[in-house]
Design a protein around this motif. Structure first.
Motif, PDB file in Angstrom:
ATOM      1  N   PHE A 203      10.332   0.120   4.760  1.00 41.56           N
ATOM      2  CA  PHE A 203      10.195   1.301   3.909  1.00 41.56           C
ATOM      3  C   PHE A 203       8.783   1.423   3.337  1.00 41.56           C
ATOM      4  O   PHE A 203       8.100   0.433   3.091  1.00 41.56           O
ATOM      5  CB  PHE A 203      11.225   1.250   2.779  1.00 41.56           C
ATOM      6  N   TRP A 204       8.412   2.664   3.128  1.00 41.29           N
ATOM      7  CA  TRP A 204       7.048   2.999   2.732  1.00 41.29           C
ATOM      8  C   TRP A 204       6.755   2.651   1.281  1.00 41.29           C
ATOM      9  O   TRP A 204       7.542   2.926   0.378  1.00 41.29           O
ATOM     10  CB  TRP A 204       6.818   4.500   2.948  1.00 41.29           C
ATOM     11  N   LEU A 205       5.582   2.038   1.080  1.00 43.18           N
ATOM     12  CA  LEU A 205       5.004   1.850  -0.239  1.00 43.18           C
ATOM     13  C   LEU A 205       3.623   2.478  -0.221  1.00 43.18           C
ATOM     14  O   LEU A 205       2.848   2.251   0.719  1.00 43.18           O
ATOM     15  CB  LEU A 205       4.884   0.365  -0.576  1.00 43.18           C
ATOM     16  N   GLY A 210       0.691  11.365  -3.168  1.00 43.72           N
ATOM     17  CA  GLY A 210       0.558  11.943  -1.834  1.00 43.72           C
ATOM     18  C   GLY A 210      -0.851  11.922  -1.297  1.00 43.72           C
ATOM     19  O   GLY A 210      -1.211  12.724  -0.428  1.00 43.72           O
ATOM     20  N   SER A 211      -1.661  10.948  -1.769  1.00 45.05           N
ATOM     21  CA  SER A 211      -3.061  10.878  -1.342  1.00 45.05           C
ATOM     22  C   SER A 211      -3.223  10.234   0.033  1.00 45.05           C
ATOM     23  O   SER A 211      -4.300  10.288   0.607  1.00 45.05           O
ATOM     24  CB  SER A 211      -3.868  10.082  -2.374  1.00 45.05           C
ATOM     25  N   GLY A 212      -2.160   9.586   0.545  1.00 40.87           N
ATOM     26  CA  GLY A 212      -2.248   8.922   1.836  1.00 40.87           C
ATOM     27  C   GLY A 212      -2.455   7.433   1.749  1.00 40.87           C
ATOM     28  O   GLY A 212      -2.353   6.727   2.756  1.00 40.87           O
ATOM     29  N   PHE A 213      -2.725   6.902   0.547  1.00 39.20           N
ATOM     30  CA  PHE A 213      -2.966   5.469   0.391  1.00 39.20           C
ATOM     31  C   PHE A 213      -1.706   4.691   0.744  1.00 39.20           C
ATOM     32  O   PHE A 213      -0.616   4.975   0.252  1.00 39.20           O
ATOM     33  CB  PHE A 213      -3.370   5.171  -1.052  1.00 39.20           C
ATOM     34  N   ALA A 214      -1.850   3.694   1.616  1.00 46.73           N
ATOM     35  CA  ALA A 214      -0.734   2.840   2.020  1.00 46.73           C
ATOM     36  C   ALA A 214      -0.808   1.525   1.259  1.00 46.73           C
ATOM     37  O   ALA A 214      -1.869   0.918   1.162  1.00 46.73           O
ATOM     38  CB  ALA A 214      -0.774   2.580   3.523  1.00 46.73           C
ATOM     39  N   ASP A 215       0.335   1.088   0.729  1.00 48.72           N
ATOM     40  CA  ASP A 215       0.352  -0.136  -0.062  1.00 48.72           C
ATOM     41  C   ASP A 215       1.347  -1.149   0.484  1.00 48.72           C
ATOM     42  O   ASP A 215       1.936  -1.921  -0.258  1.00 48.72           O
ATOM     43  CB  ASP A 215       0.675   0.198  -1.525  1.00 48.72           C
ATOM     44  N   GLY A 216       1.570  -1.127   1.793  1.00 50.83           N
ATOM     45  CA  GLY A 216       2.468  -2.092   2.403  1.00 50.83           C
ATOM     46  C   GLY A 216       3.841  -1.515   2.657  1.00 50.83           C
ATOM     47  O   GLY A 216       3.984  -0.307   2.884  1.00 50.83           O
ATOM     48  N   VAL A 302       3.715  -5.728  10.982  1.00 47.53           N
ATOM     49  CA  VAL A 302       3.872  -6.216   9.616  1.00 47.53           C
ATOM     50  C   VAL A 302       3.218  -5.206   8.669  1.00 47.53           C
ATOM     51  O   VAL A 302       2.078  -4.801   8.889  1.00 47.53           O
ATOM     52  CB  VAL A 302       3.197  -7.597   9.461  1.00 47.53           C
ATOM     53  N   PRO A 303       3.903  -4.755   7.612  1.00 51.85           N
ATOM     54  CA  PRO A 303       3.307  -3.787   6.678  1.00 51.85           C
ATOM     55  C   PRO A 303       1.968  -4.286   6.152  1.00 51.85           C
ATOM     56  O   PRO A 303       1.829  -5.439   5.751  1.00 51.85           O
ATOM     57  CB  PRO A 303       4.336  -3.697   5.541  1.00 51.85           C
ATOM     58  N   ARG A 304       0.980  -3.385   6.181  1.00 51.26           N
ATOM     59  CA  ARG A 304      -0.383  -3.789   5.780  1.00 51.26           C
ATOM     60  C   ARG A 304      -0.910  -2.834   4.700  1.00 51.26           C
ATOM     61  O   ARG A 304      -1.021  -1.630   4.922  1.00 51.26           O
ATOM     62  CB  ARG A 304      -1.305  -3.756   7.000  1.00 51.26           C
ATOM     63  N   PRO A 305      -1.255  -3.340   3.522  1.00 48.47           N
ATOM     64  CA  PRO A 305      -1.824  -2.478   2.480  1.00 48.47           C
ATOM     65  C   PRO A 305      -3.263  -2.096   2.801  1.00 48.47           C
ATOM     66  O   PRO A 305      -3.986  -2.841   3.473  1.00 48.47           O
ATOM     67  CB  PRO A 305      -1.766  -3.349   1.225  1.00 48.47           C
TER      68      PRO A 305
END
Length: 617
Positions: A203-205, A210-216, A302-305
């Motif tokens: 699941f998305w973090l 809604g800026s697009g920043f991914a946090d894992g 693997v989720p990557r921030p």
């Protein structure tokens, strides 16, 4: 009339007026025109006090005025309806996109007029949820998809799924904004793929703006960040993933089982949920592979921030007899997932993706790093069972109950009571004969266990039944059934969650230092609780499970099932108080109400009677 935030046709109220109306809207969106050409507006308001707030409302705009009535019950909130007439707008406002100012007035019944300046802006009915899945291109990853979820109480539902294009982009569709361009409904997002032939999903973090920043990523939907579309623009929710790679050296390095683990963003408040993590009380798994012949492993997807976050650990289980361990920063090795987070959810020693990198290199780690030989000499009991020789090694941690401490190694001692483990320097609880439960095939006076299938979710339990010497389902073999005739006086076999022991079990706290170590532990004879089970209505009281358990986190539970006459003897109890549970289902543990003693104080080496337990279900 407006009642409890529900819009109804505006009519005057006959209720006694109150003057406690508070209009809270400052920015109001102009809706599409109705059949008269007027544009409805809705202003959020609260009626303070116990009396109904009623009166009339108007948006001031030159000579064109359209008045409406309102009524909101005391202590409730609702919306006041007004209208904007585009014909009355100033010429410079007709093509305006940004907000412009107007005066809103309302006249409470029996009171003087009140007014407030508000800003009007065009109504935006929806925005899109879209983004990009970023990660290293790999033929190991196929069928990338993004799903949108809704959560309602304890239920979650997947409502839509969109494919990820070759450019990594996805569009999950439009989502409605709330009234007055307020943020839309709450959703969660997940990304799934077939990785090395196995379907994986997380699941998305990321940034909730809604800026697009991914946090894992999160392993469970409750870990996910909330997605709400906003008036400023489409919601950008980017996923980023990477690859964790390294090499194991030494004995068992080829074919070793390797997992990448990550503690959840926040730990669940309920103990049952924390226990339900992939590694209980500690972390979730985000990928699993076996090493190749050279000990190399590569765990991808693997989720990557986007920012450096120290969230990862690598758990490995060597092929063969060596005990596994957990790799943390700088190639250091610790015994368990709990040790990696210092039992305090401290992630400072964990691994993190380097800034801007899609790969987290772990380096070379020896499977036998820091291992010492720890031999346990457990003195055996006369008349004891094989379970009295069960030996467990738990990692010690301050403030944690013994039975909640992580097990790092366990198994049966030999016939002399000796068991050798590989241990790393540190403190451990050594336990002998303290196995909480164990399952095995026991002879039964019944040819089947249909008696246990009435009520609850027991229909799927029939695979436990063996009529005579033939199993009803092939699943029985997976649980260790060996085809054989039952003993004389018995009709079949049943898979029972019963662990018969004589010893009370013993635990000691030991320290492993720089060298090998031997520890002597004596398993003392335990106490017994005996009694008899009866059932109303002529139902059977035979082969019913009776369990004694303690909640102090130190004593293990023990169980027994009743004989042909309904009698039972629970053995191997350490001194202390135990609660009694009676049920007829050894697998799911569906307890039933009964009258009789609900708790008994046992004493090692002695018998205590629980009397008669009258089973009602």
């Amino acid at each position: 009339m407006i009642v409890s935030s529900t819009l109804v046709v505006a009519v005057p109220s006959t209720a006694q007026a109150a003057t406690g109306l508070e209009v809270r809207s400052n920015v109001v969106a102009v809706e599409r025109p109705d059949s008269t050409g007027h544009h409805p507006l809705y202003l959020y308001a609260v009626c303070k006090g116990s009396k109904t707030c009623s009166g009339t409302a108007t948006l001031v705009q030159g000579g064109l005025v359209k008045t409406t009535s309102y009524s909101i019950k005391g202590g409730k909130s609702g919306y006041l309806k007004a209208y904007w007439n585009k014909a009355a707008a100033q010429p410079t406002e007709l093509g305006k996109i940004d907000a412009f100012k107007r005066t809103f007035t309302w006249t409470p019944k029996g009171a003087s007029k009140k007014s407030k300046s508000i800003w009007l802006e065009p109504r935006i009915y929806s925005r899109r949820i879209q983004g990009q899945v970023r990660g290293p291109a790999s033929s190991r990853i196929k069928d990338l998809q993004v799903s949108k979820w809704v959560v309602s109480g304890l239920r979650s539902s997947r409502v839509s799924t969109a494919p990820v294009g070759s450019d990594g982009r996805f569009d999950i569709g439009s989502s409605a904004l709330g009234r007055n361009n307020s943020p839309g409904a709450a959703y969660r997002l997940s990304v799934s793929a077939v990785v090395d032939g196995t379907e994986r999903e997380w699941f998305w973090l990321g940034s909730t703006t809604g800026s697009g920043f991914a946090d894992g990523g999160g392993g469970w939907i409750r870990d996910a960040a909330v997605v709400r579309v906003q008036k400023a623009g489409d919601f950008q929710a980017d996923f980023a993933y990477g690859t964790v790679s390294g090499r194991l050296t030494g004995t068992g390095s080829a074919g070793a089982d390797v997992r990448v683990l990550t503690p959840p963003p926040s730990y669940p408040s309920r103990s049952s949920d924390r226990r339900g993590l992939d590694v209980p009380y500690c972390a979730n798994e985000f990928g699993r592979v076996r090493t190749d012949d050279a000990g190399r492993y590569s765990v991808t997807f693997v989720p990557r921030p986007d920012a450096v976050r120290y969230r990862y650990m690598v758990d490995f289980e060597p092929a063969g007899a060596l005990r596994g361990a957990v790799i943390i920063s700088d190639g250091n090795v610790v015994d368990s997932c709990q040790a990696a987070i210092k039992y305090t959810r401290d992630m400072s020693d964990l691994l993190g993706f380097p800034s801007g990198s899609e790969t987290l290199p772990v380096g070379d780690v020896s499977t036998s790093a820091d291992q010492r030989s720890l031999t346990i000499n457990g003195n055996t009991l006369k008349g004891g069972s094989v379970h009295d020789r069960w030996t467990t090694l738990r990692e010690y941690s301050v403030g944690r109950k013994i039975l909640e401490s992580p097990i790092v190694a366990e198994g049966y001692a030999n016939s002399s009571g000796n068991k050798t483990f590989a241990a790393r320097p540190g403190k451990y609880w050594v336990e002998v004969g303290r196995r909480t439960s164990c399952s095995a095939w026991y002879p039964s006076i019944y040819s089947n266990n249909y008696l246990y299938h009435k009520g609850g979710e027991r229909g799927s339990e029939r695979w436990k039944t063996v009529g005579g010497s033939v199993p009803e389902y092939s699943t029985s073999y997976r649980y260790g059934y060996v085809k054989r005739n039952p003993p004389k006086g018995y009709k079949g076999w049943m898979y029972r969650d019963v662990c018969k022991a004589v010893g009370a079990g013993k635990y000691v706290l030991i320290t492993v230092g720089a060298g090998d170590r031997t520890v002597d532990v004596t398993n003392p004879r335990g106490g017994t609780i005996s009694g008899r089970v009866t059932r109303v209505g002529g139902k059977s009281n035979k082969e019913m499970l009776v369990t004694a358990y303690s909640t102090d986190g130190k004593k293990v539970l023990r169980s027994a099932y009743s004989s042909r006459s309904g009698g039972f003897v629970i053995r191997g109890l350490a001194s202390g108080s135990y609660k009694i549970v009676v049920n007829a289902d050894s697998w799911r543990g569906i307890s039933r109400s009964f009258s009789g003693k609900k708790s008994v104080k046992a004493k090692a080496g002695k018998n205590v009677s629980a009397g008669t337990l009258r089973f009602k279900g």
